[in-house]
Design an enzyme around this catalytic site. Structure first.
Site, PDB file in Angstrom:
ATOM      1  N   SER A 196      -0.551   3.585  10.410  1.00  0.00           N
ATOM      2  CA  SER A 196       0.210   4.717   9.891  1.00  0.00           C
ATOM      3  C   SER A 196       0.619   5.608  11.053  1.00  0.00           C
ATOM      4  CB  SER A 196      -0.634   5.540   8.913  1.00  0.00           C
ATOM      5  OG  SER A 196      -0.001   6.787   8.706  1.00  0.00           O
ATOM      6  N   GLY A 254       0.654  11.328   5.496  1.00  0.00           N
ATOM      7  CA  GLY A 254      -0.562  11.632   6.261  1.00  0.00           C
ATOM      8  C   GLY A 254      -1.847  11.338   5.499  1.00  0.00           C
ATOM      9  N   ALA A 305       0.836  -1.197   0.000  1.00  0.00           N
ATOM     10  CA  ALA A 305       0.000   0.000   0.000  1.00  0.00           C
ATOM     11  C   ALA A 305       0.876   1.253   0.000  1.00  0.00           C
ATOM     12  CB  ALA A 305      -0.895   0.009   1.226  1.00  0.00           C
ATOM     13  N   ASN A 338       3.786  -1.982   8.956  1.00  0.00           N
ATOM     14  CA  ASN A 338       3.899  -0.634   8.395  1.00  0.00           C
ATOM     15  C   ASN A 338       5.305  -0.054   8.648  1.00  0.00           C
ATOM     16  OD1 ASN A 338       2.980   1.926   7.349  1.00  0.00           O
ATOM     17  ND2 ASN A 338       0.918   1.269   7.896  1.00  0.00           N
ATOM     18  N   ASN A 378       1.408   8.626  10.716  1.00  0.00           N
ATOM     19  CA  ASN A 378       1.305  10.015  10.279  1.00  0.00           C
ATOM     20  C   ASN A 378      -0.077  10.643  10.438  1.00  0.00           C
ATOM     21  OD1 ASN A 378       4.048   9.978   9.438  1.00  0.00           O
ATOM     22  ND2 ASN A 378       3.419   8.779   7.653  1.00  0.00           N
ATOM     23  N   THR A 379      -1.013   9.900  11.017  1.00  0.00           N
ATOM     24  CA  THR A 379      -2.312  10.474  11.386  1.00  0.00           C
ATOM     25  C   THR A 379      -2.356  10.445  12.904  1.00  0.00           C
ATOM     26  OG1 THR A 379      -3.401   9.765   9.344  1.00  0.00           O
ATOM     27  CG2 THR A 379      -4.825  10.168  11.254  1.00  0.00           C
ATOM     28  N   SER A 382       9.640   0.269  -0.907  1.00  0.00           N
ATOM     29  CA  SER A 382      10.789   1.180  -0.926  1.00  0.00           C
ATOM     30  C   SER A 382      11.951   0.687  -1.777  1.00  0.00           C
ATOM     31  CB  SER A 382      11.279   1.434   0.498  1.00  0.00           C
ATOM     32  OG  SER A 382      10.257   1.980   1.275  1.00  0.00           O
ATOM     33  N   ASN A 404       8.597   8.787   5.257  1.00  0.00           N
ATOM     34  CA  ASN A 404       7.453   9.555   4.750  1.00  0.00           C
ATOM     35  C   ASN A 404       6.538   9.974   5.886  1.00  0.00           C
ATOM     36  OD1 ASN A 404       4.453   8.460   4.480  1.00  0.00           O
ATOM     37  ND2 ASN A 404       5.801   6.654   4.478  1.00  0.00           N
ATOM     38  N   ARG A 405       5.961  11.163   5.696  1.00  0.00           N
ATOM     39  CA  ARG A 405       4.905  11.629   6.595  1.00  0.00           C
ATOM     40  C   ARG A 405       3.772  12.198   5.743  1.00  0.00           C
ATOM     41  NH1 ARG A 405       9.239  15.290   8.035  1.00  0.00           N
ATOM     42  NH2 ARG A 405       9.042  17.325   7.004  1.00  0.00           N
TER      43      ARG A 405
END
Ligand code: FMN
Length: 364
Positions: free
Chosen positions: A173, A113, A61, A243, A175-176, A317, A110-111
């Site tokens: 995640s 979000g 994802a 993740n 980033n939230t 990645s 990564n961020r």
């Protein structure tokens, strides 16, 4: 044709800002002339979650968040493609820059979000390809400003069940803000109860839709005990481990970029993600299969993931640093392992080393 073409554009992509490079890659895939599909060797076939995978290597994802190119990914040779994370309403995500390459480490931070075009747009795209075949999973998440995050997951399962080969509940995640709190026992039990109930409710018209849970590699082992216990009691169909990590291993060489806020993926994630995979495998006791993700960048790393407990794998990645040739390299290594060990199926590899991996010192 893709091989030589890719070798030509890779230097250009490397010179671009990571998110621009990603956008250009998506455009090239979208407008590439139709490819002949790769036919997979029968030794790579795997059955899991009631689905027949032509090979066990999926696109993770985050690459195709808005389901723009799932069929191109399948034709390029991925055994399955997971689109998303999709949020119910469109949202922009965090301000740019928000993706960083750790070149010397072959890692990414990564961020983003959950930047998402939203459920309506993505659902339309997926509905238009329902007869195309192939395994396309849909990874769902909550809007940042959702008043009731669980309701977001429930709504997305109801809407996407009919067009998804499987659905991934992404609560991992980093980033939230607050999202990972859904991994805590009481919250997770409530979430999974309602998600599985939603899946059952729509099954008469949507058909059976496996529900997978994607977790963070940063859980403590006590938290993992709870998560696996709840996933088992709520009868999810599988788990994805996992993740990106908030940990910054001391081995990182690009120490400046490592200071960026966000989730780390790629090569430096491999030891932690693989350890968590093995820890999950020994707790699941074969009740459902696991997808191993995190830092797979070679055939040997892919094999190690299976041996630590994966029934299927995903990557993202390493494609940035190694290119698409990596996919062929991994498949060749898997076929060689099947032959060397005289296996009937790759399934026999899953978890062969799990106990040994969990006995090692904790990876740093
Ligand atoms: C740029 C980027 C965006 C990502 N977006 C998502 C996402 O939207 N949803 C998700 O579940 N995982 C997302 N991931 C995590 C990947 O799916 C995967 O779990 C993680 O990167 C580890 O695999 P890798 O080391 O092969 O990249 C993202 C990763 C990257 C690098």
């Amino acid at each position: 044709m893709i091989g030589p073409l890719e070798r030509l554009v890779r230097p250009l992509l490397r010179a671009l800002e990571p998110e621009d490079a990603h956008a250009l890659t998506l455009r090239m895939l979208k407008f590439a002339p139709p490819l002949g599909a790769v036919r997979d060797d029968r030794r790579l076939a795997i059955r899991a979650f009631g689905l027949n995978f032509p090979n066990p290597v999926g696109m993770a994802a985050g690459f195709d968040k808005n389901a723009e190119v799932p069929d191109v990914l399948l034709r390029l040779g991925f055994g399955f493609a997971e689109v998303g994370t999709i949020t119910p309403r469109p949202q922009p995500g965090n301000p740019r820059p928000r993706v960083f390459r750790l070149q010397a480490d072959e890692g990414v931070i990564n961020r983003l979000g959950f930047n998402s075009q939203g459920a309506d747009v993505v659902l339309r795209r997926l509905a238009a390809r329902t007869n195309a075949g192939g395994i396309v999973g849909v990874n769902v998440g909550a809007n940042k400003d959702a008043p009731d995050r669980v309701a977001d997951y429930v709504r997305l399962i109801e809407r996407f069940a009919a067009v998804a080969s499987y659905v991934t509940v992404n609560i991992s995640s980093p980033n939230t803000p607050g999202l990972r709190a859904l991994q805590q026992a009481a919250a997770l039990d409530d979430l999974l109860a309602r998600v599985v109930d939603a899946r059952e409710r729509v099954a008469p018209h949507a058909g059976p839709t496996p529900v997978l849970l994607k977790i963070a590699p940063d859980l403590s082992l006590a938290e993992l005990d709870d998560v696996v216990g709840i996933a088992r009691s709520r009868r999810v169909d599988g788990m994805i481990v996992g993740n990106t990590t908030l940990v910054r291993p001391p081995s990182l060489r690009d120490t400046n970029t490592a200071k960026e806020v966000g989730g780390l993926s790629g090569h430096p994630l491999f030891p932690l993600a693989t350890r968590m995979l093995a820890e999950t495998y020994v707790r699941v006791e074969g009740v459902f299969p696991l997808i191993g993700v995190g830092g797979i960048d070679s055939g040997a790393a892919a094999l190690a993931k299976f041996r630590a407990g994966a029934g299927l794998i995903q990557l993202y990645s390493a494609l940035v640093f190694r290119g698409l040739g990596l996919l062929g390299e991994i498949k060749a290594a898997l076929i060689a392992a099947v032959d060397r060990d005289r296996l009937d199926s790759l399934n026999e590899l899953a978890g062969a080393d799990a106990a040994a991996v969990t006995a090692e010192p904790w990876p740093r």
